[in-house]
Design an enzyme around this catalytic site. Structure first.
Site: not given
Length: 464
Positions: A288, A280, A25, A293, A286, A325, A113, A328, A320, A159
């Site tokens: 964008n 684009s 890890s 997004e 364009k 593990q 632990n 994280k 434990y 709405h």
């Protein structure tokens, strides 16, 4: 036989290379190195206080730990290229290499632990303020837009249909309020991490007379965990952190969606700055909103991290388990995502240009129907009846492609004799916002008070 592992004494052969690499890890938990050093230094002092370490050894260990901290800061590749199983093994190996056998005494009475628990709690307690700082940066950008919009009006939506006129500032402050609430939610997550776990051992506690209150004070915790079994497997604080991240990303996504819509040709309320838009490769015209997004797209991933972590937790027996593990990697990614998305959103929002004539036109027309009903209520007509009258007017105007500005007083009176010349002043966007009276409303005075409150909150948080 390999002796690089903290648990190798029980085994008569080296671990399988592939299996060991699978469980390693360090590439992830190396982020905890500062916290592991901090926790280890406090533990050394607690061992000295309990009479387990001599003052000389405790001083040597503390000095060696600080040397490791300085070395990692100066040369990050020291840990980046290390072959240790985890951050705890890295620190202990480096310490022993620097100070000899005294370094082997540090782990007395302590389990990984509880060590990883204190490391992770320390990490979240120092990193959550950075997340909150990025969210406040966004609140400041929203507040800037609110202040800059002055008395400009725009339609509000329910709405995704035009509802009632509101101040543009009121809309921006609605988003600011959400992220202010997110900051408070991270306070809750930080409080949940505020439990000092050392002294719990692997699961049953430690056989040494460790002063846990001293450890808590030294490490900046306000509380000590109450049960060693619970402590060894507790990751509720991680779930709370991920929930706070998920809610922040949900809100970032909703803000992104609003701005994407408002800056589209179909709405045209705001103009995206060139510096925060892309083009684009095929269509020359364009412009964008790619950054927003991406924010919207990343929100689902963070929500998935929370869901995934809850599914991991639900199947574990108490105590434990190595499954923990996985906490994280997802927490670190969630942290990075929230900070990056909040900062990006802040830049986009701050650089938006309002088109007040467009927003005012959109805030006019049939969405003033509530003002017509309220006008009749003010002259004694029951609201339900007034609602019916106003609805009929709106339907007739819609079907003929007109709005209230085309009606003469005689036209108004064909619907009700209660209409008089004051109706003309009542059916404007400005009159509509002024007519709202409650403190949380879009009334200009209420919005100004809300703006001042938000600005004061930002100042107060910067001085903490």
């Amino acid at each position: 036989m390999s002796t690089n592992n903290l648990w190798s004494g029980r085994f008569d052969s080296a671990p399988d290379a592939d299996v060991f690499a699978y469980g390693k890890s360090l590439p992830v938990d190396k982020r905890l190195v500062e916290d592991d050093i901090t926790g280890s230094a406090a533990w050394a002092r607690a061992l000295e206080k309990a009479g387990v370490l001599s003052a000389a050894d405790a001083a040597l260990i503390t000095k060696g730990l600080e040397e490791i901290r300085a070395a990692v800061r100066a040369t990050p590749t020291l840990i980046d290229t290390a072959d240790d199983e985890d951050v705890h093994a890295f620190v202990e190996r480096e310490l022993t290499a620097r100070i000899g056998d005294a370094g082997k005494r540090l782990h007395t009475g302590r389990s990984r632990n509880e060590q990883v628990s204190v490391d992770f709690r320390l990490y979240l307690r120092r990193r959550i303020p950075e997340i909150q700082k990025s969210l406040r940066l966004l609140v400041a950008a929203l507040t800037h837009q609110a202040e800059s919009s002055r008395q400009s009006v725009m339609p509000s939506y329910t709405h995704l249909r035009r509802a009632q006129p509101v101040l543009v500032a009121h809309v921006w402050l609605s988003h600011a309020q959400v992220f202010r609430r997110d900051c408070e939610r991270f306070d809750v997550a930080r409080h949940e991490a505020d439990l000092m776990p050392l002294g719990s051992g692997a699961i049953a506690g430690t056989a040494y007379d460790i002063d846990t209150a001293f450890l808590a004070k030294t490490l900046g915790f306000s509380r000590v965990t109450a049960n060693s079994i619970d402590t060894s497997g507790d990751r509720d604080f991680v779930a709370s952190f991920l929930f706070a991240c998920s809610m922040a990303m949900v809100h970032l996504s909703r803000l992104a969606e609003d701005v994407i819509l408002w800056t589209s040709e179909e709405f045209g309320f705001f103009e995206l700055h060139d510096s925060v838009a892309t083009g684009s490769s095929l269509m020359p015209q364009k412009k964008n909103p790619d950054p927003l997004e991406l924010v919207r797209g990343k929100s689902g991933k963070v929500s998935g991290m929370l869901s995934g972590w809850l599914m991991t937790m639900k199947g574990l027996p108490i105590g434990y388990n190595k499954d923990l593990q996985e906490d994280k990697a997802i927490a670190f990614e969630a942290e990075d995502t929230v900070i990056g998305c909040a900062r990006t959103s802040a830049t986009v929002v701050r650089t938006l240009a309002l088109r007040p004539s467009v927003t005012r036109t959109a805030a006019s027309g049939l969405l003033l129907a509530t003002e017509v009903a309220d006008f009749l209520v003010g002259r004694g007509l029951p609201f339900r009846t007034a609602h019916e009258v106003s609805g009929k007017i709106a339907r007739d105007l819609y079907e003929s492609g007109r709005d209230y500005s085309t009606l003469t007083l005689a036209d108004w009176k064909t619907y009700s004799d209660l209409f008089d010349e004051k109706i003309f002043a009542a059916v404007t966007p400005e009159a509509a916002v002024a007519a709202r009276l409650t403190p949380q409303s879009t009334n200009p005075r209420a919005v100004q008070a809300a703006l001042a409150d938000m600005q004061q909150w930002l100042v107060a948080k910067e001085t903490v």
